[in-house]
Design a protein around this motif. Structure first.
Motif, PDB file in Angstrom:
ATOM      1  N   ARG A 290       5.330   4.739 -13.842  1.00 11.94           N
ATOM      2  CA  ARG A 290       5.019   5.129 -12.461  1.00 11.94           C
ATOM      3  C   ARG A 290       4.144   6.367 -12.432  1.00 11.94           C
ATOM      4  O   ARG A 290       3.225   6.481 -11.609  1.00 11.94           O
ATOM      5  N   ILE A 291       4.422   7.317 -13.313  1.00 14.06           N
ATOM      6  CA  ILE A 291       3.621   8.534 -13.371  1.00 14.06           C
ATOM      7  C   ILE A 291       2.180   8.196 -13.731  1.00 14.06           C
ATOM      8  O   ILE A 291       1.230   8.664 -13.088  1.00 14.06           O
TER       9      ILE A 291
ATOM     10  N   MET B 191       0.850  -1.193   0.000  1.00 16.63           N
ATOM     11  CA  MET B 191       0.000   0.000   0.000  1.00 16.63           C
ATOM     12  C   MET B 191       0.886   1.242   0.000  1.00 16.63           C
ATOM     13  O   MET B 191       1.913   1.293   0.671  1.00 16.63           O
ATOM     14  N   SER B 192       0.482   2.232  -0.773  1.00 10.90           N
ATOM     15  CA  SER B 192       1.310   3.425  -0.913  1.00 10.90           C
ATOM     16  C   SER B 192       1.213   4.335   0.302  1.00 10.90           C
ATOM     17  O   SER B 192       0.228   4.333   1.040  1.00 10.90           O
ATOM     18  N   THR B 193       2.285   5.129   0.477  1.00  7.61           N
ATOM     19  CA  THR B 193       2.322   6.133   1.532  1.00  7.61           C
ATOM     20  C   THR B 193       2.912   7.417   0.973  1.00  7.61           C
ATOM     21  O   THR B 193       3.945   7.386   0.306  1.00  7.61           O
ATOM     22  N   ASP B 194       2.232   8.531   1.201  1.00  7.42           N
ATOM     23  CA  ASP B 194       2.758   9.841   0.810  1.00  7.42           C
ATOM     24  C   ASP B 194       3.472  10.456   1.999  1.00  7.42           C
ATOM     25  O   ASP B 194       2.858  10.704   3.043  1.00  7.42           O
ATOM     26  N   ARG B 195       4.770  10.699   1.825  1.00  8.98           N
ATOM     27  CA  ARG B 195       5.538  11.346   2.882  1.00  8.98           C
ATOM     28  C   ARG B 195       5.952  12.731   2.394  1.00  8.98           C
ATOM     29  O   ARG B 195       6.438  12.882   1.274  1.00  8.98           O
ATOM     30  N   PHE B 196       5.760  13.728   3.235  1.00  9.79           N
ATOM     31  CA  PHE B 196       6.147  15.068   2.820  1.00  9.79           C
ATOM     32  C   PHE B 196       6.486  15.919   4.029  1.00  9.79           C
ATOM     33  O   PHE B 196       6.034  15.655   5.149  1.00  9.79           O
ATOM     34  N   SER B 197       7.315  16.899   3.764  1.00  7.61           N
ATOM     35  CA  SER B 197       7.709  17.899   4.749  1.00  7.61           C
ATOM     36  C   SER B 197       7.691  19.237   4.021  1.00  7.61           C
ATOM     37  O   SER B 197       7.419  19.282   2.814  1.00  7.61           O
TER      38      SER B 197
ATOM     39  N   ASP C 116       5.973   6.629  -1.470  1.00  7.32           N
ATOM     40  CA  ASP C 116       6.592   5.363  -1.097  1.00  7.32           C
ATOM     41  C   ASP C 116       5.692   4.199  -1.499  1.00  7.32           C
ATOM     42  O   ASP C 116       4.543   4.103  -1.064  1.00  7.32           O
ATOM     43  N   PHE C 117       6.233   3.324  -2.362  1.00  5.68           N
ATOM     44  CA  PHE C 117       5.478   2.154  -2.810  1.00  5.68           C
ATOM     45  C   PHE C 117       6.469   1.081  -3.261  1.00  5.68           C
ATOM     46  O   PHE C 117       7.532   1.386  -3.792  1.00  5.68           O
TER      47      PHE C 117
END
Length: 199
Positions: A26-27, A1-7, A14-15
């Motif tokens: 991927r896009i 399962m995907s995860t969006d990480r951001f700051s 992340d996948f």
């Protein structure tokens, strides 16, 4: 399962991708409710939705609520110049009369709903796979969820000919002329889509 990480200064999607997936793939595989627009930009042509079958809505649009969602299941093709570029199986859940009316009465397609509502959906990619059909043609598949207030979709998409993302013969879709249309349809024989199992 995907995860969006951001700051504030960094972002990372992340996948766990299959090893052979390319950057362009991927896009496309992370398009968030705008795949139809992405494909139109990519080919430089209109992308048309063709409905294959559907299970009628479970209730009238006026009855949609969080306690009693209205659901609908349908399968559509995305077509470019008459060629199937993607097969989409969607389970749609509507929990407000506003979203149910747009989708069921006004006929707004899934890919247009979020733009019509003016909302960015929450996107979760759950699966990406590469398979080869009986003709030796590789296809890509993905499963994902799009959700926003009142409208949620679980979607399985299959790109029946992976070559659309390599430029091999598929780049001719973006050109004019009868030869282009013939070549394009040769690259996407109907049996390529029919041989794909939708999960």
């Amino acid at each position: 399962m995907s995860t969006d990480r951001f700051s504030p200064m960094e972002t990372f999607f992340d996948f766990s991708w299959p090893e052979t997936i390319t950057g362009l793939e991927r896009i496309a595989l992370t398009a968030t409710g705008n795949l139809q627009r992405f494909l139109s930009v990519y080919f430089g042509k209109p992308i048309r939705v063709e409905e294959i079958w559907e299970i009628p809505a479970s209730g009238h649009w006026t009855a949609a609520s969080p306690e009693h969602p209205v659901t609908k299941v349908r399968e559509v093709n995305l077509l470019c110049e008459g060629a199937v570029v993607c097969l989409c199986l969607s389970t749609i859940k509507m929990t407000t009369p506003e979203t149910a009316k747009l989708f069921l009465e006004d006929g707004v397609a899934v890919g247009q709903m979020y733009r019509t509502l003016g909302r960015v959906p929450t996107f979760t990619l759950t699966d990406v796979s590469v398979h080869e059909n009986l003709s030796g043609v590789e296809h890509l598949a993905r499963s994902y969820c799009l959700s926003t207030e009142g409208f949620e979709c679980e979607i399985r998409e299959i790109f029946p000919d992976r070559r659309i993302f390599t430029g091999e013969c598929w780049d001719r879709v973006a050109r004019n002329g009868e030869e282009t249309k013939t070549d394009t349809k040769t690259c996407t024989p109907p049996q390529a889509a029919n041989a794909v199992e939708v999960h």
